[in-house]
Design a protein around this motif. Structure first.
Motif, PDB file in Angstrom:
ATOM      1  N   LEU A 109      44.882  38.228  28.784  1.00 32.99           N
ATOM      2  CA  LEU A 109      45.674  39.025  27.853  1.00 32.99           C
ATOM      3  C   LEU A 109      45.795  38.204  26.579  1.00 32.99           C
ATOM      4  O   LEU A 109      46.509  37.207  26.529  1.00 32.99           O
ATOM      5  N   ASP A 110      45.105  38.633  25.530  1.00 34.50           N
ATOM      6  CA  ASP A 110      44.933  37.803  24.339  1.00 34.50           C
ATOM      7  C   ASP A 110      45.772  38.323  23.171  1.00 34.50           C
ATOM      8  O   ASP A 110      45.259  38.894  22.213  1.00 34.50           O
ATOM      9  N   VAL A 111      47.091  38.143  23.275  1.00 37.64           N
ATOM     10  CA  VAL A 111      48.009  38.454  22.186  1.00 37.64           C
ATOM     11  C   VAL A 111      48.830  37.195  21.951  1.00 37.64           C
ATOM     12  O   VAL A 111      49.549  36.740  22.843  1.00 37.64           O
ATOM     13  N   ALA A 112      48.724  36.634  20.744  1.00 36.92           N
ATOM     14  CA  ALA A 112      49.337  35.326  20.455  1.00 36.92           C
ATOM     15  C   ALA A 112      50.813  35.292  20.837  1.00 36.92           C
ATOM     16  O   ALA A 112      51.547  36.234  20.551  1.00 36.92           O
ATOM     17  N   PRO A 113      51.226  34.199  21.518  1.00 38.67           N
ATOM     18  CA  PRO A 113      50.469  32.994  21.904  1.00 38.67           C
ATOM     19  C   PRO A 113      50.154  32.971  23.396  1.00 38.67           C
ATOM     20  O   PRO A 113      50.317  31.939  24.041  1.00 38.67           O
ATOM     21  N   SER A 114      49.746  34.102  23.975  1.00 42.63           N
ATOM     22  CA  SER A 114      49.563  34.174  25.430  1.00 42.63           C
ATOM     23  C   SER A 114      48.505  33.191  25.924  1.00 42.63           C
ATOM     24  O   SER A 114      48.650  32.604  27.005  1.00 42.63           O
ATOM     25  N   GLU A 115      47.430  32.992  25.147  1.00 41.46           N
ATOM     26  CA  GLU A 115      46.382  32.077  25.607  1.00 41.46           C
ATOM     27  C   GLU A 115      46.945  30.672  25.805  1.00 41.46           C
ATOM     28  O   GLU A 115      46.605  29.988  26.784  1.00 41.46           O
ATOM     29  N   ARG A 116      47.795  30.236  24.889  1.00 38.54           N
ATOM     30  CA  ARG A 116      48.395  28.907  25.004  1.00 38.54           C
ATOM     31  C   ARG A 116      49.198  28.797  26.306  1.00 38.54           C
ATOM     32  O   ARG A 116      49.110  27.785  27.023  1.00 38.54           O
ATOM     33  N   TYR A 117      49.973  29.836  26.629  1.00 40.72           N
ATOM     34  CA  TYR A 117      50.773  29.790  27.857  1.00 40.72           C
ATOM     35  C   TYR A 117      49.874  29.774  29.095  1.00 40.72           C
ATOM     36  O   TYR A 117      50.075  28.964  30.012  1.00 40.72           O
ATOM     37  N   PHE A 118      48.883  30.675  29.137  1.00 42.19           N
ATOM     38  CA  PHE A 118      48.036  30.736  30.325  1.00 42.19           C
ATOM     39  C   PHE A 118      47.231  29.455  30.512  1.00 42.19           C
ATOM     40  O   PHE A 118      46.965  29.035  31.642  1.00 42.19           O
ATOM     41  N   ARG A 119      46.847  28.814  29.429  1.00 41.83           N
ATOM     42  CA  ARG A 119      46.161  27.526  29.569  1.00 41.83           C
ATOM     43  C   ARG A 119      47.091  26.483  30.183  1.00 41.83           C
ATOM     44  O   ARG A 119      46.658  25.619  30.954  1.00 41.83           O
ATOM     45  N   SER A 120      48.379  26.572  29.865  1.00 39.88           N
ATOM     46  CA  SER A 120      49.328  25.627  30.465  1.00 39.88           C
ATOM     47  C   SER A 120      49.477  25.894  31.963  1.00 39.88           C
ATOM     48  O   SER A 120      49.679  24.967  32.747  1.00 39.88           O
TER      49      SER A 120
END
Length: 301
Positions: free
Chosen positions: A200-211
């Motif tokens: 789900l690529d809506v900022a800043p979701s990528e940052r959270y999922f990478r964590s």
């Protein structure tokens, strides 16, 4: 010191032009003529000695940099005057006026409908409007005064935002109905390392999922990116990949009627609490205070 001769009506017209993007649309919203809007803006610009609005046949009406700065103050003044009007009428136990609420787009369906319907039922003199966007966009909307309150994740918030917590819940794995791990009581991310991942690529979701992946010591390899929560679920339902979700819909099928399964994560991973945010540095209007208290009760219980 000479104070500028500015009226609330002029500020209301400036807000209407900013939100509609044209003098024509602003006039229709305010139920006045285009000439009245234009005259009020000219008088406001003369009083402040600033160019606030640029008008063109192609682009309609757009705020200048100075206009954007004045807009934030205009919204606060108009909101405060709405509260003052209620107080002056001796209705100290009531709240009224227009309240604009922001929301991080992926979680909007889980919060806005319930909050608006139940709040307006409890406070019929308040009309609630809303705006959606990414977390950075909604944060800027709070700072600029476009909205008074917003539903946010407590993550990567822009400076100047105060928050109160609503709730927190652990992320879960989203799987298609025929997946090999669908019947597990819990799943470790390493068991899905070879499967295609839908982000789900809506900022800043990528940052959270990478964590989340980092906490599980698994590399996040994205094969598909979705800009909406429901598209991510629909891709999973079709067996195109798996995903991770924080919000938990009551329905267990996609728009196509295909089943999706949520399974708890076995890994100890970070969460991202849902909070209600507002801009620091000024008092909330009475309707915003009432809405905040209402949401803490509605979602925090």
């Amino acid at each position: 010191m000479n104070l500028p001769n500015v009226t609330v009506r002029q500020l209301e017209y400036l807000i209407a032009v900013a939100e509609t993007g044209s003098v024509t649309a602003a006039a229709a919203r305010c139920h006045v003529s285009q000439g009245a809007i234009s005259l009020a803006l000219s008088e406001l610009e003369r009083a402040l000695d600033l160019r606030l609005v640029v008008r063109s046949p192609r682009r309609g009406a757009a705020l200048t940099a100075a206009g954007t700065r004045v807009l934030a103050d205009a919204r606060r003044v108009v909101g405060a005057m709405g509260d003052l009007g209620v107080e002056a009428r001796g209705l100290s136990s009531q709240v009224g006026g227009v309240l604009t609420v922001g929301c991080y787009a992926p979680i909007a369906p889980f919060h806005l409908p319930a909050a608006i319907a139940t709040f307006e039922r409890a406070h019929p003199d308040v009309s609630v409007r809303f705006v959606e966007g990414s977390l950075p966009e909604i944060g800027e909307d709070l700072i600029s005064g476009r909205c008074e309150l917003a539903f946010l994740y407590d993550q990567d918030l822009v400076p100047g935002i105060a928050t109160t917590p609503l709730y927190d819940q652990a992320p879960r794995v989203l799987l298609p109905a025929g997946h090999r791990l669908r019947r597990r009581r819990a799943v470790a991310l390493r068991e899905l390392a070879g499967d295609p991942f839908v982000l789900l690529d809506v900022a800043p979701s990528e940052r959270y999922f990478r964590s989340v992946f980092a906490a599980a010591s698994v590399e996040m390899v994205v094969t598909h990116r979705a800009r909406s929560f429901e598209l991510a679920r629909s891709l999973v339902a079709r067996g195109i990949g798996y995903s991770i979700t924080v919000q938990q819909p009551v329905v267990t099928s996609s728009y196509e009627g295909l089943e999706v399964v949520t399974v708890p994560l076995r890994d100890d991973v970070p969460t991202t609490p849902v909070v209600l945010g507002w801009a620091r540095g000024g008092a909330l209007t009475r309707r915003a205070q009432a809405f905040a208290e209402h949401c803490v009760s509605l979602f925090g219980g």
